[in-house]
Write an enzyme that holds these catalytic residues in place. Structure first.
Site, PDB file in Angstrom:
ATOM      1  N   HIS A  81       0.859  -1.185   0.000  1.00 54.29           N
ATOM      2  CA  HIS A  81       0.000   0.000   0.000  1.00 54.29           C
ATOM      3  C   HIS A  81       0.899   1.240   0.000  1.00 54.29           C
ATOM      4  CE1 HIS A  81       1.135   0.122   4.181  1.00 54.29           C
ATOM      5  NE2 HIS A  81       0.579  -1.075   4.404  1.00 54.29           N
ATOM      6  N   ALA A  82       0.259   2.408   0.088  1.00 48.46           N
ATOM      7  CA  ALA A  82       1.019   3.657  -0.028  1.00 48.46           C
ATOM      8  C   ALA A  82       2.091   3.793   1.060  1.00 48.46           C
ATOM      9  CB  ALA A  82       0.066   4.844   0.013  1.00 48.46           C
ATOM     10  N   HIS A 125       4.021   1.305   2.186  1.00 54.48           N
ATOM     11  CA  HIS A 125       5.203   0.616   1.635  1.00 54.48           C
ATOM     12  C   HIS A 125       5.831   1.463   0.524  1.00 54.48           C
ATOM     13  CE1 HIS A 125       2.819  -3.059   2.948  1.00 54.48           C
ATOM     14  NE2 HIS A 125       3.955  -3.238   3.571  1.00 54.48           N
ATOM     15  N   GLU A 162       7.386   3.031  10.927  1.00 52.91           N
ATOM     16  CA  GLU A 162       7.223   3.241  12.377  1.00 52.91           C
ATOM     17  C   GLU A 162       5.857   2.817  12.894  1.00 52.91           C
ATOM     18  OE1 GLU A 162       8.337   7.299  13.243  1.00 52.91           O
ATOM     19  OE2 GLU A 162      10.308   6.596  13.913  1.00 52.91           O
ATOM     20  N   LYS A 163       4.957   2.384  12.018  1.00 52.48           N
ATOM     21  CA  LYS A 163       3.703   1.844  12.554  1.00 52.48           C
ATOM     22  C   LYS A 163       4.034   0.653  13.445  1.00 52.48           C
ATOM     23  CE  LYS A 163       0.660  -0.577  10.203  1.00 52.48           C
ATOM     24  NZ  LYS A 163       0.567  -1.807  11.033  1.00 52.48           N
ATOM     25  N   LEU A 207      -2.083   3.238   7.585  1.00 49.35           N
ATOM     26  CA  LEU A 207      -2.114   2.274   6.490  1.00 49.35           C
ATOM     27  C   LEU A 207      -1.565   0.935   6.965  1.00 49.35           C
ATOM     28  CD1 LEU A 207      -0.962   4.315   3.357  1.00 49.35           C
ATOM     29  CD2 LEU A 207      -3.262   3.877   4.192  1.00 49.35           C
TER      30      LEU A 207
END
Ligand code: PAF
Length: 280
Positions: free
Chosen positions: A33-34, A36, A147-148, A183
Site C-alpha cells: 500500500h502507499a 510501503h 514506524e507503525k 495504512l
C-alpha cells in the site's frame, strides 16, 4: 525491475550491479500500500540499487488463522512497483527461506517482553529469523522499516547490534489514510462497517495528544481506552505509554524525553496497531 525467487538468483543479480554501489532494502510481506510505497521511494532515492522482498513469513505468526487470512497479492504488488525504480523484487517460497526448521532463539529482553512481544509470543523471534536471513541474502547497506511497527523497529535495531550487521536502519514515519487510519495490509480485510469504526483508533490517539498536555499518564491511558470503548466493534488489547527507546512503561511524563503511546485493537477479528509520539 526483475522478480527473482531464489537466493542464488538474487545474489547473482546483485553481483551483476558491480561493487561500490549502495544497496537499499525494503522487506515486506506484500499486499503493498502507499505506506510501503513511501518506504520504497525513499529507498530508491537514497541508494543505487533497491531490493524489495515480498514474503509472508510463517514463523512470525503465532496464530495459524491469521497466517492463512493474511492477504497475498504478488501480481498486484509487482504492478504497483512498476516504474518506481525498484531493481529487484525478491519473492521466495517458504522452502527457499526455510529449507529446514530455523531453531534459533533470540533474546531481545526487555524490548520483546512487552506489547506485541507479550500478546504474540514468538512473533519477534520469527521476525528476527526472517529479517536476518533476508539481510544475509541481500547484504544491504540500508534497510527501511515503517514506524507503525514501532516495537519492530526497536527490535531490528537491537538485532543489528547483537549480530553486528553493518546495516543502517531507517525508520520511516507512519502513513495514514485521509481520515487518519494508519495504512496497513490488514485494512483490506475490514468490512465497510469495521472500516468506519477503525478510524476511531487514530482519532482517539490524536485527541489524546492534546489531552496529555493537561493530564497524567494514567489519565491519558484511561482516556484513550474510554474513547475506543465507544465503538462497539473495537476491543483494545493494550494501550500503553512507553519510553520510545527502552519500550518500558512510563509512570510520569517527566520519566522520559521520548514518550510514545502504542495501541493494539481488535476491529472485529482484525488486529490493528498504531502509535503516537507525545514527546520526542
Ligand atoms: O513488517 C513486516 O512486514 C514484517 O514483519 C517483515 C519486517 C517484512 C518481516 O517479515
Amino acid at each position: 525491475m526483475v522478480v527473482v525467487k531464489t537466493i542464488k538468483e538474487l545474489k547473482d543479480l546483485l553481483n551483476s550491479f558491480g561493487e561500490n554501489r549502495k544497496v537499499g532494502f525494503v522487506p515486506t510481506m506484500g499486499a503493498l500500500h502507499a505506506g510501503h510505497v513511501s518506504l520504497i521511494e525513499r529507498c530508491v532515492n537514497e541508494n543505487e540499487v533497491s531490493v524489495v522482498s515480498i514474503f509472508v513469513n510463517p514463523t512470525q505468526f503465532n496464530d495459524k488463522k491469521d497466517l492463512e487470512k493474511y492477504p497475498r497479492t504478488l501480481d498486484a504488488d509487482c504492478k504497483l512497483l512498476e516504474g518506481k525504480g525498484v531493481d529487484i523484487i525478491f519473492a521466495p517460497a517458504v522452502e527457499e527461506m526455510y529449507p529446514e526448521e530455523d531453531k534459533r532463539v533470540f533474546d531481545f529482553s526487555p524490548l520483546d517482553k512487552v506489547m506485541e512481544g507479550k500478546c504474540r509470543p514468538g512473533h519477534f523471534n520469527g521476525v528476527a529469523q526472517i529479517v536476518s536471513k533476508l539481510f544475509d541474502a541481500v547484504n544491504p547497506d540500508r534497510a527501511y522499516f515503517g514506524e507503525k511497527d514501532f516495537q519492530q523497529v526497536a527490535i531490528i535495531k537491537e538485532m543489528v547490534h547483537q549480530l553486528r550487521y553493518d546495516i543502517e536502519i531507517k525508520a520511516c514515519p507512519i502513513k495514514r489514510e485521509d481520515d487518519g487510519l494508519a495504512l496497513s495490509s490488514r485494512n483490506s480485510l475490514l468490512s465497510p462497517e469495521e472500516r468506519s469504526q477503525a478510524v476511531n483508533i487514530s482519532k482517539a490517539l490524536f485527541a489524546s495528544k492534546k489531552y496529555a498536555d493537561t493530564h497524567t499518564v494514567d489519565e491519558t491511558k484511561s482516556y484513550v481506552e474510554s474513547l475506543i470503548a465507544e465503538s462497539p466493534l473495537l476491543k483494545t488489547e493494550y494501550f500503553t505509554i512507553v519510553d520510545g527507546d527502552t519500550l518500558q512503561d512510563i509512570k510520569n511524563w517527566e520519566d522520559t524525553d521520548f514518550a510514545v503511546g502504542c495501541i493494539a485493537v481488535f476491529c472485529g477479528n482484525i488486529r490493528l496497531i498504531d502509535n503516537i509520539k507525545y514527546k520526542e
